[in-house]
Design a protein around this motif. Structure first.
Motif, PDB file in Angstrom:
ATOM      1  N   PRO A  56      38.693  50.554  47.212  1.00 33.51           N
ATOM      2  CA  PRO A  56      39.603  49.544  46.652  1.00 33.51           C
ATOM      3  C   PRO A  56      41.067  49.944  46.684  1.00 33.51           C
ATOM      4  CG  PRO A  56      38.337  50.624  44.907  1.00 33.51           C
ATOM      5  CD  PRO A  56      37.733  51.056  46.199  1.00 33.51           C
ATOM      6  N   THR A  57      41.354  51.225  46.768  1.00 30.92           N
ATOM      7  CA  THR A  57      42.761  51.625  46.797  1.00 30.92           C
ATOM      8  C   THR A  57      43.302  51.736  48.214  1.00 30.92           C
ATOM      9  OG1 THR A  57      42.108  53.963  46.706  1.00 30.92           O
ATOM     10  CG2 THR A  57      42.592  52.853  44.605  1.00 30.92           C
TER      11      THR A  57
ATOM     12  N   ALA B  78      42.591  47.603  50.255  1.00 30.14           N
ATOM     13  CA  ALA B  78      42.684  46.377  49.449  1.00 30.14           C
ATOM     14  C   ALA B  78      43.353  45.264  50.255  1.00 30.14           C
ATOM     15  CB  ALA B  78      43.463  46.656  48.164  1.00 30.14           C
TER      16      ALA B  78
ATOM     17  N   ALA C 216      44.708  41.734  48.786  1.00 28.60           N
ATOM     18  CA  ALA C 216      44.337  41.799  47.369  1.00 28.60           C
ATOM     19  C   ALA C 216      45.124  40.798  46.523  1.00 28.60           C
ATOM     20  CB  ALA C 216      44.546  43.217  46.848  1.00 28.60           C
TER      21      ALA C 216
END
Length: 732
Positions: free
Chosen positions: A635-636, A639, A642
């Motif tokens: 997710p980092t 992303a 996002a």
């Protein structure tokens, strides 16, 4: 020839007829309004009507009945002429008889463009072109449908071409009638038609008396109002003048002193037909028909616009000169997705034609053996799209081919085009070859393939074909790079560098184009999210294709690219800086996009496959139910989109967003979150939902396995979903 005439007539008609068509559509409203407000009809004689009107308006000079049944009296108020709509029950005025200023203005615009006789001739020219368009359009409709007996079946195709066909089919009868009646009316105005019967000779033996009671005149008593065209009263104080009665049957002079019939002339056929045609064209007396013609007229600008776009797009599409299907001895059909296979077809057609062979070239979707009256062989050049599916120009071929009987004495050859790095290499072409064998088609030469558009593979196959045909030719195919545009990079967002999986969202500016370039078909083509952009990397003539994350209306071209080890194009794209440019072109991909309508859409992707799915969400301003299932590494670091995904979920463009991360403490893949959400997915599919998948081949295969289990519980399967156009993949 018919198509060419239709195209040029259409372009001219679009310019000539838009104003008359729109004004005609507006004019169709007035007869309908007249029919709604007209006083109720009365079964009375002309004698009774005339007596009532004269009692109410002693200075009446004429009574006229319109085809709609509206009765208007013309008289004097003091020394000024006046007119009024009359209630036949009372003879009293119920409204003004003057034509509304707006209606009069529209009539002048519609008839002559305010140019008098010159304008009438221009309008007539436009009507003649419209008539030619209607006739040629009818033949093209029959040809498109596959014959006259199929002319009413549903229209195939997508986009502007389908809209043009549907609208023209609905409007064609109305446009044909409008054009034909307009030409007759113009001919009547300019005296081209034969002379009508005209009025009888004016009588010399009038009684010289005046003041007959209208109700005692035999001819007026015998004539019902429904037959009346007009009744002219004798001039006040002139004992030699007479009543002039015009009906649908003829024209009469009546003595004003004794009521005797002085002269009669039967109506001629020209007068009768002209009155009927005027009613058909204007809608006066047939308000319902007028509205139909008005709606048909509204189709003119729509047909002009869609026809122009179809023509401009056609100028960019591959065009191969070929013999007529009924005259050709070789039928060459092409199945292509991006258009490159048409180039090979051109090379083959040129070589065969040079040997005196008559070749018909067309898409595989035009598989029509009944039209091949002189054919001696059939050659299929078939590319494969995605995971072994039919390309765009071969839609529906498998069904028609599988349902057709093998033609005796008509051998068939199949050549597949594909990429060996895909598991389903030439899968569609191989399926065609298998069906041909099972159906008993004779083999012209054995099934063969061309890998990655190899000119060497094509030349090798060509030598075998030449030997079989007893001809002397060599297929020296020179791949042509499509016209490209320089697109400057305006922004980029980078991800995955920390895990050595660099991915970037690249946004490019669109080239500026002039109005003339748009009209000439030289502007950057229209595109939508899910279409493909071909990028020609430096050091290569072979383009690489990427799925688009934006549409033309977004005002930019956007792709999501992951750098591949040893990838020539991806490495160059990842190295771009804002201001740098690429050479690119666009290829449509109509099979991979949300279907029209309001059914739910399930978007499934992983990695850089988020690109087109994000584009679909971006354009979903109507708030259609759209569910995103997306897998990536972390997710980092990955992303992708996002911020946009969060915003689109809040404003309703995305109904739900479910993510899976493979490089976290609890690793998961997109197929895992699909399995967990099986109940909802099953309900969405049962409700008519569509599935769109974008990403790697391995991911797509894993997703397909999970969805097969989910569908089985709902009584569905992937084959059925694909056949219904509700399951599409864009894999790499």
């Amino acid at each position: 020839m018919n198509r060419s005439l239709h195209r040029w007539f259409g372009l001219i008609a679009a310019a000539l007829l838009t104003v008359p068509a729109l004004s005609g559509a507006l004019l169709s409203i007035f007869p309908a309004a007249e029919a709604l407000t007209m006083p109720a009809a009365q079964r009375v004689s002309v004698a009774e009507l005339a007596a009532r009107v004269r009692a109410a308006e002693p200075t009446v000079e004429q009574i006229r009945r319109a085809p709609s049944g509206q009765i208007t009296a013309y008289y004097y108020e003091g020394d000024q002429p006046a007119s009024a709509v009359i209630d036949s029950a009372t003879g009293m005025p119920v409204g003004s008889g003057e034509t509304l200023a707006l209606e009069r203005w529209l009539i002048n615009l519609h008839r002559s463009l305010f140019l008098d006789d010159t304008g009438r001739l221009i309008a007539a020219g436009g009507a003649a072109i419209m008539l030619a368009l209607a006739i040629s359009g009818l033949f093209l409709t029959a040809r498109r449908a596959g014959g006259w007996r199929f002319v009413l079946k549903s229209v195939r195709g997508t986009g502007d071409g389908r809209l043009h066909a549907v609208v023209s089919r609905l409007a064609l009868p109305g446009l044909f009638l409008s054009a034909l009646t307009a030409l007759w009316m113009t001919a009547a105005v300019f005296g081209v038609l034969p002379e009508g019967a005209g009025a009888p000779a004016f009588p010399a033996d009038v009684s010289g008396n005046t003041g007959v009671a209208l109700t005692s005149v035999p001819l007026l008593r015998e004539t019902p109002v429904d037959d009346l065209l007009s009744l002219n009263f004798p001039a006040t104080g002139d004992a030699t003048d007479v009543f002039t009665l015009k009906t649908a049957r003829g024209e009469a002079y009546i003595d004003q002193g004794i009521g005797a019939l002085l002269a009669w002339s039967d109506a001629g056929w020209v007068d009768t037909v002209t009155r009927l045609i005027t009613m058909l064209h204007t809608g006066h007396g047939l308000a319902w028909l007028g509205l139909i013609l008005g709606f048909s007229a509204l189709a003119v600008p729509v047909l002009g616009w869609t026809g122009l776009w179809v023509w401009l797009r056609g100028r960019r599409d591959p065009k191969l000169a070929s013999a007529a299907a009924s005259e050709a001895d070789t039928i060459l059909l092409v199945g292509s997705e991006s258009g490159t296979t048409w180039g090979f077809a051109n090379t083959l057609q040129t070589a065969l034609s040079a040997q005196g062979v008559r070749v018909y070239v067309g898409p595989m979707s035009k598989f029509e053996p009944g039209h091949w009256l002189k054919a001696r062989r059939v050659i299929l050049l078939a590319a494969t799209y995605g995971d072994g599916t039919a390309p765009a120009s071969a839609k529906g071929f498998i069904e028609r081919f599988g349902g057709a009987h093998a033609s005796a004495g008509l051998p068939l050859a199949v050549l597949g085009f594909g990429d060996r790095s895909f598991p389903a290499f030439c899968g569609f072409a191989a399926e065609v070859a298998r069906i041909a064998k099972d159906k008993g088609w004779a083999s012209l030469i054995p099934f063969d393939t061309v890998d990655r558009q190899s000119p060497q593979d094509f030349a090798r196959w060509g030598r075998r074909l030449a030997e079989t045909l007893g001809l002397d030719f060599e297929l020296n195919h020179q791949p042509t790079v499509p016209k490209t545009w320089r697109l400057p990079l305006i922004s980029r967002r980078d991800y995955g560098a920390s895990i050595q999986a660099t991915t970037a969202i690249l946004r490019f500016a669109l080239p500026k184009t002039s109005l003339w370039q748009r009209l000439a078909g030289k502007a950057f083509p229209r595109f939508e999210a899910g279409d493909l952009v071909g990028i020609v990397p430096q050091g290569s003539d072979l383009p690489r294709f990427y799925s688009l994350a934006s549409g033309l209306k977004d005002g930019f071209l956007e792709i999501c690219v992951r750098e591949q080890v040893g990838g020539l194009c991806s490495s160059q794209l990842i190295a771009l800086k804002p201001g740098d440019t690429i050479a690119a072109f666009v290829r449509p991909n109509p099979s991979f996009r949300p279907a029209r309508g309001g059914k739910p859409v399930i978007l499934i992707g992983a990695g850089a496959g988020i690109g087109p799915l994000a584009g679909f969400a971006r354009r979903n301003r109507a708030g259609r139910a759209m569910h995103l299932y997306f897998g990536t590494r972390h997710p980092t670091s990955d992303a992708f989109y996002a911020e946009e995904l969060s915003h689109w979920k809040k404003d309703g463009r995305l109904t739900s967003v479910s993510t899976a991360f493979s490089r976290t403490a609890s690793p998961a893949y997109v197929q895992d979150i699909l399995r967990k959400d099986a109940e909802r997915i099953g309900k969405l599919i049962a409700a008519g939902g569509q599935v769109l998948i974008c990403g790697s081949r391995d991911m797509a295969a894993a997703v397909a396995a999970v969805l097969a289990d989910i569908l089985a519980a709902q009584g569905f399967n992937l084959t059925r979903l694909k056949a219904d156009g509700r399951y599409a993949e864009d894999v790499y």
